[in-house]
Every structure is written in C-alpha cells, then in structure tokens.
Design an enzyme around this catalytic site. Structure first.
Site, PDB file in Angstrom:
ATOM      1  N   GLN A 101       0.819  -1.214   0.000  1.00 39.29           N
ATOM      2  CA  GLN A 101       0.000   0.000   0.000  1.00 39.29           C
ATOM      3  C   GLN A 101       0.854   1.265   0.000  1.00 39.29           C
ATOM      4  O   GLN A 101       0.649   2.159  -0.817  1.00 39.29           O
ATOM      5  CB  GLN A 101      -0.939   0.023   1.212  1.00 39.29           C
ATOM      6  CG  GLN A 101      -1.739   1.313   1.266  1.00 39.29           C
ATOM      7  CD  GLN A 101      -2.813   1.317   2.332  1.00 39.29           C
ATOM      8  OE1 GLN A 101      -3.053   0.319   2.988  1.00 39.29           O
ATOM      9  NE2 GLN A 101      -3.465   2.439   2.501  1.00 39.29           N
ATOM     10  N   SER A 135       7.131   0.069   2.495  1.00 37.87           N
ATOM     11  CA  SER A 135       7.191   0.430   3.906  1.00 37.87           C
ATOM     12  C   SER A 135       7.846  -0.712   4.666  1.00 37.87           C
ATOM     13  O   SER A 135       7.864  -1.845   4.200  1.00 37.87           O
ATOM     14  CB  SER A 135       5.787   0.665   4.451  1.00 37.87           C
ATOM     15  OG  SER A 135       5.075  -0.551   4.416  1.00 37.87           O
ATOM     16  N   ASN A 188       7.326   8.431   8.919  1.00 34.99           N
ATOM     17  CA  ASN A 188       6.014   9.080   8.814  1.00 34.99           C
ATOM     18  C   ASN A 188       5.836  10.218   9.803  1.00 34.99           C
ATOM     19  O   ASN A 188       5.305  11.261   9.473  1.00 34.99           O
ATOM     20  CB  ASN A 188       4.896   8.063   9.037  1.00 34.99           C
ATOM     21  CG  ASN A 188       4.383   7.504   7.728  1.00 34.99           C
ATOM     22  OD1 ASN A 188       4.657   8.070   6.677  1.00 34.99           O
ATOM     23  ND2 ASN A 188       3.661   6.416   7.778  1.00 34.99           N
ATOM     24  N   GLU A 247      26.644   6.663  -8.749  1.00 37.30           N
ATOM     25  CA  GLU A 247      27.375   7.795  -8.185  1.00 37.30           C
ATOM     26  C   GLU A 247      26.884   8.115  -6.767  1.00 37.30           C
ATOM     27  O   GLU A 247      27.657   8.532  -5.915  1.00 37.30           O
ATOM     28  CB  GLU A 247      27.188   9.013  -9.094  1.00 37.30           C
ATOM     29  CG  GLU A 247      28.403   9.905  -9.158  1.00 37.30           C
ATOM     30  CD  GLU A 247      28.262  10.982 -10.219  1.00 37.30           C
ATOM     31  OE1 GLU A 247      28.540  12.142  -9.892  1.00 37.30           O
ATOM     32  OE2 GLU A 247      27.873  10.661 -11.354  1.00 37.30           O
TER      33      GLU A 247
END
Length: 449
Positions: free
Chosen positions: A11, A140, A206, A254
């Site tokens: 999600q 997540s 969050n 890089e």
C-alpha cells in the site's frame, strides 16, 4: 540510455508511486493519458526523461514502473484513477489475499505465489531497456507486503540482475503513530533480509513528515496524500539528475560511491528545503544560503534523529532551480564555519554538490509553494543509528514475551530467524558506533597487545 525501473510494493509503495508519477508527469509535461502536452518540448530539451518513461510507437509515454500489492484495493484505485491510461495494465499486479501485516505471509506463503509473475513483468521492462542502471524500490517497513514481499523481491533481483544497483525508498515506522502492532518485527526482519541486497536505502519516517506538514505547511490533520506529495518532492529531487540535464549529473552508482563508505552503512538521512506554504513563501526570500542552512535544522529531516549527536561521513547537496555554483560555495563555507557539524576524522572533505537547472514543480492545488530553488540534502550520519536503536528496543519488548510470534511461525517461518535478524541489527548499531569513533583512538589501543 541509463534507464531506471521503479517497483512500488504494498500500500505505501503504491500510494507513494501515485504521488511520484503524478509529479514526474507534471515535470515532463506528460498528460494523464501519456501523451505530450503543449509545454513538453520546452521542458525536455533532450531525452533524459526516457530514463523513467518509455515511448510507444504512437507517441505515448509509459512509466518504467511496476506496482505490486498482494491485495487488490489500493492498486484498483490506480486502475480507476486519473492516471489509469498512463500505465500498461500488466504493470499493475495484484494478488487475491493480503499479507495481513505479517512479514512471513509476504515473504513465504502469499508472496511466493506472486513473485514469479512480478519478476516476469519486470523482465519485460528490462528487455525494453538499452542500458539498465538499476531499480528504485518503494515500500514500507511496517506492512506485511512492504516488508516480506520486498525482501523476497530484492533477493530475487540480486539473483537475476546481480550487479545492477538497487536503491530503496523505505517508510520507517513512526516513533509515536503506528499503523500495526507488529511493525517492529516486520521492520527488523526486512532490514536483516535486504541489508546485503540493497545498495542504498533512503528512509522516510512518517512522524517526521507529519510534523513537517503541521509545522511548515500549517496542515492540522495531514492525510496520506499530504505526506505522499511531500515524499514525492524528495524522490523527484533525488532523481532529477537522472531525468534532466544539469551541471553535475548523478547516476545511481554515483550516489553509492559518494554516500556509502561501507556496504552496510547505506542509510542516508534525507533533508529537504524549503518546505513552505504559499502564504509564507510570498513574504520570504529563500536564498541559496537560507535553504542550505535550513537543511541542517533537525526539523527539516525525514527521519527523527539528531545529527548534532552524530558525525557526518558524507554529505550530498542536490540543488535545483535558479542556483549558481558560486552561491553554493559561499553557503557551504558559511555552514562549515558556524554550524556544529562534525565530520568523522577519516573523511575530511565531505560535501558533494549537484546542480540541476530545472526548478521544482509543484502539484496544482497541493500544499507546497512554487519556489525558484530548492535543495535536497542526503547525508550519511551516525545519528541515524538512533532510529535503529528505537526500533530494536520495541522489538525486544515484544520478543521478550514472544508476543505475536505464533503468527509468523504459523506461516512457515522459524523462530530462529527472529533472533538472527535481531543480532544482525545489533551488529548494524555497532557498525555505526565504530564508524563514528576517531581513528587515532584506535591506533593507541593497538599498542597494548
């Protein structure tokens, strides 16, 4: 061309994906159906944007991306949303049952059923690339799909595309607000499994973003849309050098070369400035010096930790918009003199700068003000170990009582994996501690033996 393939898992990954592709389309003048708008030829003076979009025969531009979730609802929103015509239907992959916040379901039972299909779709995308440089993986730590399925995918990508870079954008469970009780378990299991497969992981916490929305943008109750739009600005800044021409072009490898001193220490801290609402921007002059300085404020960071307690190993400043090297040099010199920035003694130089002349774009009707210039700072600092320590502590509290463990074991995991993962994270904390100790202290210790 140096193409990048984005994989959005679970999600959180898919919703951030929505925000990112919305912004990328705006930045490149691509309309919701994938065709070029009127401004496109002005913006894309070369074809750098093809690192993220492929072009079909009839002039449509399709994101080089795959969205995967083990349950359909979130991806169904994409299928029915504004950008439904942008993606190829095969790029949106859903399962029938979700991972139920359970790492073991995402990694073993439910994830196993989808993994081959997902790799097959990714293979189709990579076949269309002439010079694939790597993968960007959005997920997540806390969810079942985001943690379990991602770590399974990373293992398989390492097998199939050994040397290609894999960068993660990971949502770290917030210290205060939590969406699932078992987040600490999932986070530690996924970090342990992906540690050796990921080249660089940008963590976003969050709660830090909630606070930024409240404090800087005056949003009383931030929604996920608010959070994701902010996150998409950061992703856009980090990837701008891959999609536009600039004075200093940074490719994926890089980043690693400049930010990752040791393979395991690959969690840069992300800071973005200016984050400011339209009402305020009207009254402020956001000079290069000001935005550079605000990058060193703990409250512009995407992860809650205090860099003043840690030491910097490397620091990347990615400017975009109306910025000239002279201003940057002056700003950085000022910071070096006045700030309490401590670099580790084995890395004296420290600042790498990239400038991209494309000014930041904002989503119409969004929260952020349209500004002339912005900067995104990626710094590898030992302070981020605080974030791991917090997570480990929560893990320990639950694991001491073996709370919720039966859900994982019931899905075919062994209890030994928990302690193995926890030991790996203890080692990671130790690594950060050792990196921060000065080298001359160690030399003196060596003489005793």
């Amino acid at each position: 061309m140096r193409e990048c393939i984005s994989v959005h898992v679970g999600q959180a990954g898919v919703q951030i994906g929505n925000a990112c592709w919305e912004l990328f389309c705006l930045e490149h003048g691509i309309q919701a159906d994938g065709t070029f708008g009127t401004q496109a030829s002005k913006i894309n003076d070369d074809d750098s944007f093809t690192t993220f979009f492929s072009e079909t025969g009839n002039g449509k531009h399709v994101p080089r991306a795959v969205m995967v979730d083990l349950e359909p609802t979130v991806v169904d929103e994409v299928r029915a949303g504004t950008y439904r015509q942008l993606f190829h239907p095969e790029q949106l992959i859903t399962g029938k049952e979700d991972a139920a916040n359970n790492y073991a379901r995402g990694h073993y039972t439910v994830g196993k059923e989808s993994i081959d299909l997902v790799l097959d779709r990714i293979r189709k995308l990579t076949d269309a690339c002439s010079g694939l440089q790597g993968f960007l993986i959005f997920h997540s730590f806390g969810g079942g799909t985001g943690s379990g399925f991602t770590s399974l995918l990373m293992e398989r990508l390492s097998l199939d595309y050994g040397k290609k870079s894999k960068l993660e954008f990971a949502i770290y469970p917030a210290p205060q607000v939590s969406t699932a009780v078992v987040e600490p378990y999932n986070s530690i299991l996924t970090t342990h499994t992906t540690l050796e497969h990921s080249d660089c992981a940008f963590m976003v916490d969050n709660e830090a973003i909630y606070d930024i929305c409240r404090r800087n943008l005056d949003i009383e109750r931030p929604t996920y849309t608010n959070l994701n739009r902010l996150i998409s600005q950061i992703v856009s800044s980090i990837t701008a050098s891959l999609r536009f021409d600039g004075a200093l072009n940074v490719d994926l490898t890089e980043f690693q070369t400049n930010l990752v001193p040791y393979p395991r220490i690959h969690f840069p801290l992300v800071t973005y400035a200016p984050i400011i609402s339209a009402e305020k921007a009207y009254h402020e002059q956001l000079s290069v010096a000001e935005i550079t300085s605000s990058c060193f404020e703990p409250n512009s960071q995407m992860v809650k930790c205090d860099p003043r307690h840690g030491k910097y190993m490397a620091c990347c400043m990615l400017y975009r918009g109306d910025v000239v090297p002279k201003d940057v040099n002056v700003a950085i010199a000022a910071i070096k003199t006045k700030r309490t920035i401590q670099f580790v003694d084995w890395c004296p130089t420290g600042f790498k700068v990239g400038i991209n002349y494309q000014p930041p774009t904002v989503v119409p009707g969004g929260d952020l003000a349209k500004v002339q210039r912005a900067v995104c700072m990626l710094s590898n600092t030992t302070a981020i170990a605080e974030a791991w320590a917090r997570l480990d502590h929560k893990f320990d509290l639950m694991y001491a009582k073996r709370a919720f463990v039966h859900w994982y074991v019931g899905e075919g995991m062994e209890e030994g994996e928990f302690s193995e993962a926890r030991e790996d994270l203890a080692a990671l904390e130790k690594d950060y501690e050792e990196v921060g100790t000065d080298s001359f202290e160690e030399e003196n210790e060596g003489e005793e033996f």
